[in-house]
Design a protein around this motif. Sequence first.
Motif, PDB file in Angstrom:
ATOM      1  N   ILE A 156      45.000 145.584 -14.286  1.00  0.00           N
ATOM      2  CA  ILE A 156      45.173 144.794 -13.067  1.00  0.00           C
ATOM      3  C   ILE A 156      43.802 144.342 -12.577  1.00  0.00           C
ATOM      4  O   ILE A 156      42.925 145.169 -12.318  1.00  0.00           O
ATOM      5  CB  ILE A 156      45.886 145.604 -11.970  1.00  0.00           C
ATOM      6  CG1 ILE A 156      47.283 146.020 -12.443  1.00  0.00           C
ATOM      7  CG2 ILE A 156      45.970 144.799 -10.685  1.00  0.00           C
ATOM      8  CD1 ILE A 156      47.998 146.961 -11.473  1.00  0.00           C
ATOM      9  N   PHE A 157      43.616 143.035 -12.475  1.00  0.00           N
ATOM     10  CA  PHE A 157      42.413 142.457 -11.893  1.00  0.00           C
ATOM     11  C   PHE A 157      42.680 142.175 -10.416  1.00  0.00           C
ATOM     12  O   PHE A 157      43.720 141.595 -10.067  1.00  0.00           O
ATOM     13  CB  PHE A 157      42.038 141.146 -12.587  1.00  0.00           C
ATOM     14  CG  PHE A 157      41.512 141.304 -13.991  1.00  0.00           C
ATOM     15  CD1 PHE A 157      40.157 141.255 -14.244  1.00  0.00           C
ATOM     16  CD2 PHE A 157      42.380 141.490 -15.057  1.00  0.00           C
ATOM     17  CE1 PHE A 157      39.660 141.390 -15.537  1.00  0.00           C
ATOM     18  CE2 PHE A 157      41.909 141.631 -16.354  1.00  0.00           C
ATOM     19  CZ  PHE A 157      40.545 141.580 -16.587  1.00  0.00           C
ATOM     20  N   ILE A 158      41.744 142.525  -9.551  1.00  0.00           N
ATOM     21  CA  ILE A 158      41.897 142.251  -8.124  1.00  0.00           C
ATOM     22  C   ILE A 158      40.639 141.571  -7.598  1.00  0.00           C
ATOM     23  O   ILE A 158      39.525 142.076  -7.788  1.00  0.00           O
ATOM     24  CB  ILE A 158      42.169 143.534  -7.309  1.00  0.00           C
ATOM     25  CG1 ILE A 158      43.415 144.246  -7.816  1.00  0.00           C
ATOM     26  CG2 ILE A 158      42.335 143.187  -5.833  1.00  0.00           C
ATOM     27  CD1 ILE A 158      43.780 145.473  -7.016  1.00  0.00           C
ATOM     28  N   SER A 159      40.845 140.443  -6.928  1.00  0.00           N
ATOM     29  CA  SER A 159      39.743 139.701  -6.315  1.00  0.00           C
ATOM     30  C   SER A 159      39.961 139.641  -4.808  1.00  0.00           C
ATOM     31  O   SER A 159      41.058 139.309  -4.343  1.00  0.00           O
ATOM     32  CB  SER A 159      39.679 138.280  -6.883  1.00  0.00           C
ATOM     33  OG  SER A 159      38.818 137.461  -6.111  1.00  0.00           O
ATOM     34  N   ALA A 160      38.928 139.980  -4.058  1.00  0.00           N
ATOM     35  CA  ALA A 160      38.950 139.791  -2.603  1.00  0.00           C
ATOM     36  C   ALA A 160      38.367 138.418  -2.310  1.00  0.00           C
ATOM     37  O   ALA A 160      37.220 138.129  -2.674  1.00  0.00           O
ATOM     38  CB  ALA A 160      38.125 140.882  -1.918  1.00  0.00           C
ATOM     39  N   ALA A 161      39.138 137.555  -1.670  1.00  0.00           N
ATOM     40  CA  ALA A 161      38.715 136.168  -1.475  1.00  0.00           C
ATOM     41  C   ALA A 161      37.455 136.072  -0.623  1.00  0.00           C
ATOM     42  O   ALA A 161      37.251 136.852   0.307  1.00  0.00           O
ATOM     43  CB  ALA A 161      39.832 135.367  -0.819  1.00  0.00           C
ATOM     44  N   HIS A 162      36.630 135.089  -0.977  1.00  0.00           N
ATOM     45  CA  HIS A 162      35.405 134.765  -0.232  1.00  0.00           C
ATOM     46  C   HIS A 162      34.360 135.881  -0.364  1.00  0.00           C
ATOM     47  O   HIS A 162      34.569 136.856  -1.076  1.00  0.00           O
ATOM     48  CB  HIS A 162      35.721 134.446   1.229  1.00  0.00           C
ATOM     49  CG  HIS A 162      36.749 133.388   1.376  1.00  0.00           C
ATOM     50  ND1 HIS A 162      36.517 132.058   1.072  1.00  0.00           N
ATOM     51  CD2 HIS A 162      38.057 133.448   1.764  1.00  0.00           C
ATOM     52  CE1 HIS A 162      37.618 131.351   1.282  1.00  0.00           C
ATOM     53  NE2 HIS A 162      38.580 132.172   1.699  1.00  0.00           N
ATOM     54  N   ILE A 170      37.584 142.583   1.436  1.00  0.00           N
ATOM     55  CA  ILE A 170      36.845 143.557   0.624  1.00  0.00           C
ATOM     56  C   ILE A 170      37.263 144.983   0.978  1.00  0.00           C
ATOM     57  O   ILE A 170      37.499 145.824   0.096  1.00  0.00           O
ATOM     58  CB  ILE A 170      35.329 143.352   0.812  1.00  0.00           C
ATOM     59  CG1 ILE A 170      34.896 142.035   0.141  1.00  0.00           C
ATOM     60  CG2 ILE A 170      34.548 144.523   0.222  1.00  0.00           C
ATOM     61  CD1 ILE A 170      33.478 141.618   0.457  1.00  0.00           C
ATOM     62  N   LEU A 171      37.380 145.277   2.277  1.00  0.00           N
ATOM     63  CA  LEU A 171      37.815 146.609   2.701  1.00  0.00           C
ATOM     64  C   LEU A 171      39.223 146.923   2.186  1.00  0.00           C
ATOM     65  O   LEU A 171      39.515 148.030   1.733  1.00  0.00           O
ATOM     66  CB  LEU A 171      37.775 146.714   4.223  1.00  0.00           C
ATOM     67  CG  LEU A 171      36.383 146.705   4.868  1.00  0.00           C
ATOM     68  CD1 LEU A 171      36.502 146.614   6.387  1.00  0.00           C
ATOM     69  CD2 LEU A 171      35.593 147.953   4.462  1.00  0.00           C
ATOM     70  N   LEU A 172      40.115 145.926   2.266  1.00  0.00           N
ATOM     71  CA  LEU A 172      41.481 146.116   1.783  1.00  0.00           C
ATOM     72  C   LEU A 172      41.500 146.299   0.273  1.00  0.00           C
ATOM     73  O   LEU A 172      42.185 147.190  -0.254  1.00  0.00           O
ATOM     74  CB  LEU A 172      42.344 144.912   2.189  1.00  0.00           C
ATOM     75  CG  LEU A 172      43.794 144.917   1.713  1.00  0.00           C
ATOM     76  CD1 LEU A 172      44.540 146.121   2.265  1.00  0.00           C
ATOM     77  CD2 LEU A 172      44.494 143.622   2.125  1.00  0.00           C
ATOM     78  N   ALA A 232      45.233 142.835  14.203  1.00  0.00           N
ATOM     79  CA  ALA A 232      45.300 144.235  14.634  1.00  0.00           C
ATOM     80  C   ALA A 232      46.039 145.086  13.612  1.00  0.00           C
ATOM     81  O   ALA A 232      45.635 146.222  13.317  1.00  0.00           O
ATOM     82  CB  ALA A 232      45.973 144.328  16.001  1.00  0.00           C
ATOM     83  N   LEU A 233      47.131 144.556  13.066  1.00  0.00           N
ATOM     84  CA  LEU A 233      47.860 145.288  12.032  1.00  0.00           C
ATOM     85  C   LEU A 233      46.959 145.577  10.841  1.00  0.00           C
ATOM     86  O   LEU A 233      46.916 146.707  10.324  1.00  0.00           O
ATOM     87  CB  LEU A 233      49.075 144.481  11.575  1.00  0.00           C
ATOM     88  CG  LEU A 233      50.364 144.593  12.385  1.00  0.00           C
ATOM     89  CD1 LEU A 233      51.398 143.617  11.851  1.00  0.00           C
ATOM     90  CD2 LEU A 233      50.914 146.014  12.345  1.00  0.00           C
ATOM     91  N   LEU A 234      46.244 144.555  10.397  1.00  0.00           N
ATOM     92  CA  LEU A 234      45.399 144.707   9.227  1.00  0.00           C
ATOM     93  C   LEU A 234      44.297 145.734   9.466  1.00  0.00           C
ATOM     94  O   LEU A 234      43.994 146.569   8.603  1.00  0.00           O
ATOM     95  CB  LEU A 234      44.798 143.354   8.845  1.00  0.00           C
ATOM     96  CG  LEU A 234      43.842 143.327   7.658  1.00  0.00           C
ATOM     97  CD1 LEU A 234      44.531 143.839   6.400  1.00  0.00           C
ATOM     98  CD2 LEU A 234      43.319 141.913   7.427  1.00  0.00           C
ATOM     99  N   GLN A 235      43.699 145.706  10.638  1.00  0.00           N
ATOM    100  CA  GLN A 235      42.577 146.602  10.910  1.00  0.00           C
ATOM    101  C   GLN A 235      43.019 148.029  11.225  1.00  0.00           C
ATOM    102  O   GLN A 235      42.313 148.992  10.904  1.00  0.00           O
ATOM    103  CB  GLN A 235      41.742 146.035  12.055  1.00  0.00           C
ATOM    104  CG  GLN A 235      41.032 144.726  11.690  1.00  0.00           C
ATOM    105  CD  GLN A 235      40.265 144.127  12.846  1.00  0.00           C
ATOM    106  OE1 GLN A 235      40.623 144.328  14.005  1.00  0.00           O
ATOM    107  NE2 GLN A 235      39.215 143.376  12.543  1.00  0.00           N
ATOM    108  N   ASN A 236      44.186 148.176  11.851  1.00  0.00           N
ATOM    109  CA  ASN A 236      44.641 149.515  12.255  1.00  0.00           C
ATOM    110  C   ASN A 236      45.544 150.190  11.230  1.00  0.00           C
ATOM    111  O   ASN A 236      45.715 151.412  11.260  1.00  0.00           O
ATOM    112  CB  ASN A 236      45.379 149.429  13.597  1.00  0.00           C
ATOM    113  CG  ASN A 236      44.473 148.944  14.718  1.00  0.00           C
ATOM    114  OD1 ASN A 236      43.281 149.259  14.742  1.00  0.00           O
ATOM    115  ND2 ASN A 236      45.035 148.184  15.646  1.00  0.00           N
TER     116      ASN A 236
END
Length: 455
Positions: free
Chosen positions: A4-10, A34-36, A163-167
């Motif tokens: 599985i290749f995973i790229s974080a955009a930007h 990147i954190l995700l 908020a969902l993404l960060q928490n």
Amino acid sequence: MGRIFISAAHGGREAGGIDPGSIAGGTTEAREMILLRDLIVTELRSRSFEVLAVPDDLSAAGTIAWINSRVRRGDVALETHADAASSPTVRGASVYYIASNNERKSNGELLLVGLLRRVPQLPNRGVKPDTDSGLGSLAFCRQVVIPSLLLQVGFISNPEDRALLQNRRRDFALGIADGLASWSRVIDPTPGTPQDPNYPPINININGQNYAEQGILVNGNAYIPIDLVDRLRIDLSKAPNVNRITYRKVVYIKAIELRDFNVAVGWDAATRTVILRSNLIVCPGQFDRIMSNGNTSEVELQLFLRNNNENALNQFPDLPKLYREEATMEGVNYDIAFCQMCLETGFLRFGGDIKPQQNNFAGLGSIGGGAEAASFPSARIGVRAHIQHLKAYASLEPLVNEVVDPRFRFVTRGVAPLLEQLSGRWSADLDYGTKIIAMIKRLYDSAGFFNANRV
């Protein structure tokens, strides 16, 4: 099992600087992705999946090249994004796949279901072909040679999604890992040593005639021999990003990418046939020329609008007719004007600063930078103002009707005869013209304008 290749955009270098992606709420899209991504990688590796994380300093083109130089049969690739919209109320997650590939669509559904099971508070915006994206095609979906998807995990411009993404970042990561695991098992269900590919053959039909040579099916995508491309008189020398593969000493290209050369591409699953139609009725050189003739009928415009928003014609039932009449009177291509309206209003959903009662279908500003955009007394006058503003940019000819566009006199006449030249002028978005062209291609696809008998 495949990797599985995973790229974080930007986050990589674009145009001489670091690209942060969208910026909102004191954070950037690149940072959040990147954190995700790091959490997704950790989770998948804990499940014994082999994961390759794309380096963060690569450009978008570099990311695709990095993946393509390392792929093996059975691998999959995902890029994560956080979307942004002019209205902070827009939110939700979506997955984009290469258009006309039902296998990839079902893969996208696995991915989206995995995420939404873990984060049910996130609205579902659906699994969409990349032709529905703002640019009309997505390089990550088309140019990565293994099965690939682009996941929009939410809108960073929306406070609730952000908020969902960060928490609940770990829940996002777990859900995406669930979806990736399911997808990977579908693509390569049996573990073992990678083997040489054995791609199944497919039939080719061009303009109603069966072609003597067969194509191949690669990861659910139809590929056709390069010799057929030459027969279609398509010059790929200026299209280095078109996907090419060599299989048993024959060069093949991905059929779907011929759409950028005015070739319609379809698929008949029952006969395993890729269907190509060339000779679009739009005259060469006029596709993006604002002062030219439209090609659609009023009914075709109505159907396009209704298929993208079933309530679109409730408030403005005569809008297709008004665009054809007003644009034809001034010599403006009504297909272009109509598609620009669809882009500006979200197929008459509006939802931004402009309200339906303003009859402003093109985001026209008021004089003096007023608090509100321009308003017009009727739909016809609003359409007329739109057409006049297009003519101001595209032509030196005088108007037929009395001027109603409040900013007509401020435009340098004739400075933008082509759609691409509206980018950075009509809108600050440098891809603005490209987005309108993508919308026109969607209109012409829906109207069936690819027909060997209509030249």
